[in-house]
Scaffold this motif. Structure first.
Motif, PDB file in Angstrom:
ATOM      1  N   GLN A 294      14.292   5.409   9.710  1.00 15.30           N
ATOM      2  CA  GLN A 294      13.621   3.912   9.708  1.00 15.30           C
ATOM      3  C   GLN A 294      12.693   3.202   8.208  1.00 15.30           C
ATOM      4  OE1 GLN A 294      15.488   1.666  11.192  1.00 15.30           O
ATOM      5  NE2 GLN A 294      14.632   0.222  11.743  1.00 15.30           N
ATOM      6  N   ALA A 295      12.939   1.738   7.397  1.00 17.19           N
ATOM      7  CA  ALA A 295      12.280   2.482   6.205  1.00 17.19           C
ATOM      8  C   ALA A 295      10.796   1.966   6.835  1.00 17.19           C
ATOM      9  CB  ALA A 295      12.837   1.657   5.083  1.00 17.19           C
ATOM     10  N   GLY A 296       9.558   1.522   6.833  1.00 17.10           N
ATOM     11  CA  GLY A 296       8.018   1.103   6.426  1.00 17.10           C
ATOM     12  C   GLY A 296       7.755   0.527   5.396  1.00 17.10           C
ATOM     13  N   LEU A 297       6.957  -0.730   5.284  1.00 23.33           N
ATOM     14  CA  LEU A 297       5.714  -0.905   4.172  1.00 23.33           C
ATOM     15  C   LEU A 297       4.692  -1.306   4.603  1.00 23.33           C
ATOM     16  CD1 LEU A 297       6.304  -1.752   1.228  1.00 23.33           C
ATOM     17  CD2 LEU A 297       7.618  -3.920   1.476  1.00 23.33           C
ATOM     18  N   VAL A 298       3.891  -0.915   4.353  1.00 24.89           N
ATOM     19  CA  VAL A 298       2.590  -1.534   4.836  1.00 24.89           C
ATOM     20  C   VAL A 298       1.842  -1.510   3.474  1.00 24.89           C
ATOM     21  CG1 VAL A 298       0.681   0.218   5.326  1.00 24.89           C
ATOM     22  CG2 VAL A 298       2.402   1.838   5.891  1.00 24.89           C
ATOM     23  N   MET A 299       1.064  -3.378   4.011  1.00 21.84           N
ATOM     24  CA  MET A 299       0.323  -3.869   2.610  1.00 21.84           C
ATOM     25  C   MET A 299      -0.777  -4.637   3.848  1.00 21.84           C
ATOM     26  SD  MET A 299       3.955  -6.757   2.397  1.00 21.84           S
ATOM     27  CE  MET A 299       4.571  -6.288   3.814  1.00 21.84           C
TER      28      MET A 299
ATOM     29  N   ILE B  24       0.887  -1.914  -0.601  1.00 21.43           N
ATOM     30  CA  ILE B  24      -0.110   0.365  -0.216  1.00 21.43           C
ATOM     31  C   ILE B  24       0.536   1.292   0.428  1.00 21.43           C
ATOM     32  CG2 ILE B  24      -1.564   0.921   1.364  1.00 21.43           C
ATOM     33  CD1 ILE B  24      -3.047  -1.537   1.928  1.00 21.43           C
ATOM     34  N   ASP B  25       1.581   1.469   0.863  1.00 25.64           N
ATOM     35  CA  ASP B  25       2.494   2.386   0.705  1.00 25.64           C
ATOM     36  C   ASP B  25       4.239   1.988   1.800  1.00 25.64           C
ATOM     37  OD1 ASP B  25       3.241   5.143   0.754  1.00 25.64           O
ATOM     38  OD2 ASP B  25       2.239   5.692   2.499  1.00 25.64           O
ATOM     39  N   LEU B  26       5.421   2.642   0.697  1.00 24.04           N
ATOM     40  CA  LEU B  26       6.602   2.717   1.510  1.00 24.04           C
ATOM     41  C   LEU B  26       7.162   3.754   2.347  1.00 24.04           C
ATOM     42  CD1 LEU B  26       9.312   1.223   1.549  1.00 24.04           C
ATOM     43  CD2 LEU B  26       9.469   2.153  -0.507  1.00 24.04           C
ATOM     44  N   PHE B  27       7.426   3.795   3.063  1.00 25.94           N
ATOM     45  CA  PHE B  27       7.636   5.550   3.833  1.00 25.94           C
ATOM     46  C   PHE B  27       9.035   5.792   4.980  1.00 25.94           C
ATOM     47  CE2 PHE B  27       4.990   2.681   6.968  1.00 25.94           C
ATOM     48  CZ  PHE B  27       5.644   3.533   7.981  1.00 25.94           C
ATOM     49  N   MET B  28       8.968   6.292   5.376  1.00 25.07           N
ATOM     50  CA  MET B  28      10.383   6.632   6.188  1.00 25.07           C
ATOM     51  C   MET B  28      10.141   7.468   7.281  1.00 25.07           C
ATOM     52  SD  MET B  28      13.264   5.056   4.824  1.00 25.07           S
ATOM     53  CE  MET B  28      14.530   5.812   5.184  1.00 25.07           C
ATOM     54  N   LEU B  29      10.813   6.752   8.852  1.00 27.34           N
ATOM     55  CA  LEU B  29      10.398   7.233   9.984  1.00 27.34           C
ATOM     56  C   LEU B  29      11.435   7.339  10.628  1.00 27.34           C
ATOM     57  CD1 LEU B  29       8.156   8.806  11.162  1.00 27.34           C
ATOM     58  CD2 LEU B  29       7.513   6.005  12.395  1.00 27.34           C
ATOM     59  N   GLU B  30      12.261   8.488  10.712  1.00 26.68           N
ATOM     60  CA  GLU B  30      13.358   8.283  11.354  1.00 26.68           C
ATOM     61  C   GLU B  30      13.888   6.887  10.957  1.00 26.68           C
ATOM     62  OE1 GLU B  30      12.662   8.529  16.090  1.00 26.68           O
ATOM     63  OE2 GLU B  30      11.047   9.617  15.679  1.00 26.68           O
TER      64      GLU B  30
END
Length: 174
Positions: free
Chosen positions: A9-14, A1-7
């Motif tokens: 740190q990479a995140g992948l929302v599925m 659904i989305d790929l993001f960076m937070l501090e």
């Protein structure tokens, strides 16, 4: 659904996709008929077409039965969901990937030159696994030009299917 960076740190929302993988299905019930396996692959093709229509194309790089879930729709029909987008996340973040020799990997992927043909290549070995329950490396042989997937070794394949799979798994992506 989305790929993001937070501090940093990479995140992948599925989406949560409950259902057995095709590996789990084959291990639990054994190989499926050629027609059922073809139906599953044809169910996957619109997903690949969607991914590949982007500029640049989104190449999954991990088409194998562990990244395919068998879902049951409310009308009791089946759907196949493609998961396992970790390779794409690693590429976006510039992380190294190490392709492994599992029988599903196209030759150009081993040279880090993945194209849409890379995903299509994997459909041949996937089909062989689904109808035999054997790992695709069982169907590799030296055909005079090096080791390659040999569709004719899969006894469940009709001559028409052998021809299509040989074309999908041609070592020259074009």
């Amino acid at each position: 659904i989305d790929l993001f960076m937070l501090e940093h740190q990479a995140g992948l929302v599925m989406s949560l996709m409950p259902g057995p993988t095709l590996t789990q299905t084959i291990l639990a019930t054994g190989p499926v008929s050629l027609q059922r396996a073809i139906d599953w692959i044809l169910n996957l093709c619109p997903v690949l077409e969607y991914l590949h229509q982007f500029t640049p194309p989104i190449v999954h790089r991990g088409i194998h039965p562990q990244n395919l879930l068998r879902l049951t729709r409310p009308d009791d029909s089946e759907a196949i969901a493609l998961v396992g987008f970790g390779a794409i996340k690693a590429l976006v973040l510039g992380q190294s990937l190490s392709p492994h020799l599992n029988g599903y990997v196209a030759p150009e992927q081993m040279d880090w030159q993945a194209t849409v043909a890379t995903d299509l290549f994997a459909l041949g070995p996937l089909l062989a696994y689904l109808v035999t329950g054997q790992p695709p490396v069982s169907f590799y042989a030296d055909q005079g030009d090096g080791m390659r997937f040999c569709a004719a070794m899969v006894s469940a394949f009709s001559p028409d299917v052998v021809e299509i799979v040989q074309r999908l798994t041609d070592p020259i992506p074009e």
